[in-house]
Design a protein around this motif. Structure first.
Motif, PDB file in Angstrom:
ATOM      1  N   HIS A  96       0.777  -1.182  -0.048  1.00 44.02           N
ATOM      2  CA  HIS A  96      -0.119   0.049  -0.021  1.00 44.02           C
ATOM      3  C   HIS A  96       0.799   1.278  -0.230  1.00 44.02           C
ATOM      4  O   HIS A  96       2.086   1.209   0.701  1.00 44.02           O
ATOM      5  N   VAL A  97       0.390   2.178  -0.537  1.00 46.82           N
ATOM      6  CA  VAL A  97       0.965   3.525  -0.583  1.00 46.82           C
ATOM      7  C   VAL A  97       0.311   4.650  -0.050  1.00 46.82           C
ATOM      8  O   VAL A  97      -0.987   4.505  -0.463  1.00 46.82           O
ATOM      9  N   GLY A  98       0.794   5.512   0.708  1.00 42.74           N
ATOM     10  CA  GLY A  98      -0.108   6.629   1.226  1.00 42.74           C
ATOM     11  C   GLY A  98      -0.360   7.719  -0.036  1.00 42.74           C
ATOM     12  O   GLY A  98       0.438   7.758  -1.183  1.00 42.74           O
ATOM     13  N   ILE A  99      -1.436   8.278   0.001  1.00 43.17           N
ATOM     14  CA  ILE A  99      -1.781   9.109  -1.065  1.00 43.17           C
ATOM     15  C   ILE A  99      -1.783  10.731  -0.750  1.00 43.17           C
ATOM     16  O   ILE A  99      -2.244  11.488  -1.798  1.00 43.17           O
ATOM     17  N   PHE A 100      -1.398  11.016   0.449  1.00 43.53           N
ATOM     18  CA  PHE A 100      -1.015  12.525   0.751  1.00 43.53           C
ATOM     19  C   PHE A 100      -0.131  12.962  -0.181  1.00 43.53           C
ATOM     20  O   PHE A 100      -0.575  13.993  -1.096  1.00 43.53           O
ATOM     21  N   ALA A 101       0.971  12.633  -0.310  1.00 44.90           N
ATOM     22  CA  ALA A 101       2.105  13.283  -1.380  1.00 44.90           C
ATOM     23  C   ALA A 101       2.094  12.097  -2.648  1.00 44.90           C
ATOM     24  O   ALA A 101       2.694  11.529  -2.923  1.00 44.90           O
ATOM     25  N   ASP A 130       2.544  15.031   8.851  1.00 47.90           N
ATOM     26  CA  ASP A 130       2.524  16.265   9.436  1.00 47.90           C
ATOM     27  C   ASP A 130       3.800  17.038   9.112  1.00 47.90           C
ATOM     28  O   ASP A 130       3.883  18.407   9.084  1.00 47.90           O
ATOM     29  N   LYS A 131       5.018  16.467   9.117  1.00 49.53           N
ATOM     30  CA  LYS A 131       6.226  17.283   8.786  1.00 49.53           C
ATOM     31  C   LYS A 131       6.197  17.842   7.390  1.00 49.53           C
ATOM     32  O   LYS A 131       6.446  18.960   7.024  1.00 49.53           O
ATOM     33  N   ILE A 132       5.238  17.092   6.195  1.00 55.94           N
ATOM     34  CA  ILE A 132       5.189  17.548   5.123  1.00 55.94           C
ATOM     35  C   ILE A 132       4.222  18.877   5.299  1.00 55.94           C
ATOM     36  O   ILE A 132       4.497  20.047   4.487  1.00 55.94           O
ATOM     37  N   CYS A 133       3.239  18.776   6.233  1.00 55.23           N
ATOM     38  CA  CYS A 133       2.286  20.043   6.222  1.00 55.23           C
ATOM     39  C   CYS A 133       3.048  21.051   6.694  1.00 55.23           C
ATOM     40  O   CYS A 133       2.854  22.272   6.255  1.00 55.23           O
ATOM     41  N   ALA A 135       6.284  21.547   6.192  1.00 53.89           N
ATOM     42  CA  ALA A 135       7.103  22.285   5.003  1.00 53.89           C
ATOM     43  C   ALA A 135       6.096  23.108   4.229  1.00 53.89           C
ATOM     44  O   ALA A 135       6.633  24.234   3.521  1.00 53.89           O
ATOM     45  N   ILE A 136       4.964  22.664   3.802  1.00 54.91           N
ATOM     46  CA  ILE A 136       3.913  23.507   3.054  1.00 54.91           C
ATOM     47  C   ILE A 136       3.769  24.812   3.812  1.00 54.91           C
ATOM     48  O   ILE A 136       3.909  26.036   2.938  1.00 54.91           O
ATOM     49  N   PRO A 149       1.838  18.414  -1.533  1.00 55.81           N
ATOM     50  CA  PRO A 149       2.728  17.632  -0.708  1.00 55.81           C
ATOM     51  C   PRO A 149       4.075  17.143  -1.313  1.00 55.81           C
ATOM     52  O   PRO A 149       5.021  17.431  -0.840  1.00 55.81           O
ATOM     53  N   ALA A 150       4.098  16.469  -2.466  1.00 58.69           N
ATOM     54  CA  ALA A 150       5.129  15.950  -3.046  1.00 58.69           C
ATOM     55  C   ALA A 150       6.278  17.153  -3.415  1.00 58.69           C
ATOM     56  O   ALA A 150       7.354  16.581  -3.114  1.00 58.69           O
TER      57      ALA A 150
END
Length: 179
Positions: A96-101, A130-133, A135-136, A149-150
């Motif tokens: 499975h892969v996450g879809i946020f990024a 959370d860390k990606i957020c 950074a955004i 996100p990516a």
């Protein structure tokens, strides 16, 4: 990917892999050349990882020009196929892969990219959503641009690598650039 291969087989079309084609990797590597042309004092480059094409390309150019520069790959912790593949010493397939990024959400890294990254990468960093957020938000506060996100993944990795305080202090100096 499966549908693209099906169309290729049905129609005779040519399939160009988006990240595991040597010419595509070389083309993505020009980003590393541009970074070094614009910022010759570069010491660290943080690169988002999906299938590994961008990282592999940047690694080949940067390490050929200046092997002392640290090139660090960054992946979401719920789509970390490259990091897990490096640990296993073979390409793994994620269930499975996450879809946020979603721009870096791949179940398996490329065959060519894995070999190149394995040979040249200095480090792989995983970050959570959370860390990606964070950074955004940081990118928005600095530039007034909203990043997907990516696209914020490299900044999330730099924040984790340097620590927020050190990152903010360095970012305020003229010799530190986040690009």
């Amino acid at each position: 990917y499966g549908k693209a291969v099906e169309i290729m087989n049905d129609t005779g079309a040519i399939f160009v892999h988006p990240f595991d084609d040597l010419d595509v990797i070389a083309g993505q590597g020009t980003v590393g050349n541009e970074i070094l042309d614009d910022l010759p004092e570069t010491t660290h480059i943080f690169v988002p990882i999906g299938g590994g094409g961008l990282l592999a390309g940047i690694l080949q150019i940067v390490k050929a020009i200046n092997p002392k520069i640290k090139v660090i790959g960054v992946e979401p912790d719920d789509s970390n196929a490259m990091g897990l593949s490096l640990k296993a010493d073979e390409r793994v397939v994620l269930d499975h892969v996450g879809i946020f990024a979603d721009g870096v959400a791949v179940k398996q890294v490329g065959e060519h990219t894995f070999k190149i990254v394995k040979e040249h990468v200095d480090e792989i960093i995983n970050v959570n959503n959370d860390k990606i957020c964070v950074a955004i938000k940081s990118i928005f506060e600095d530039t007034r641009n909203i990043c997907e996100p990516a696209g914020a993944l490299a900044v999330a990795g730099a924040l984790k690598y340097f620590g927020k305080k050190k990152f903010d202090e360095a970012n305020s100096k003229s010799n530190f650039k986040v690009v």
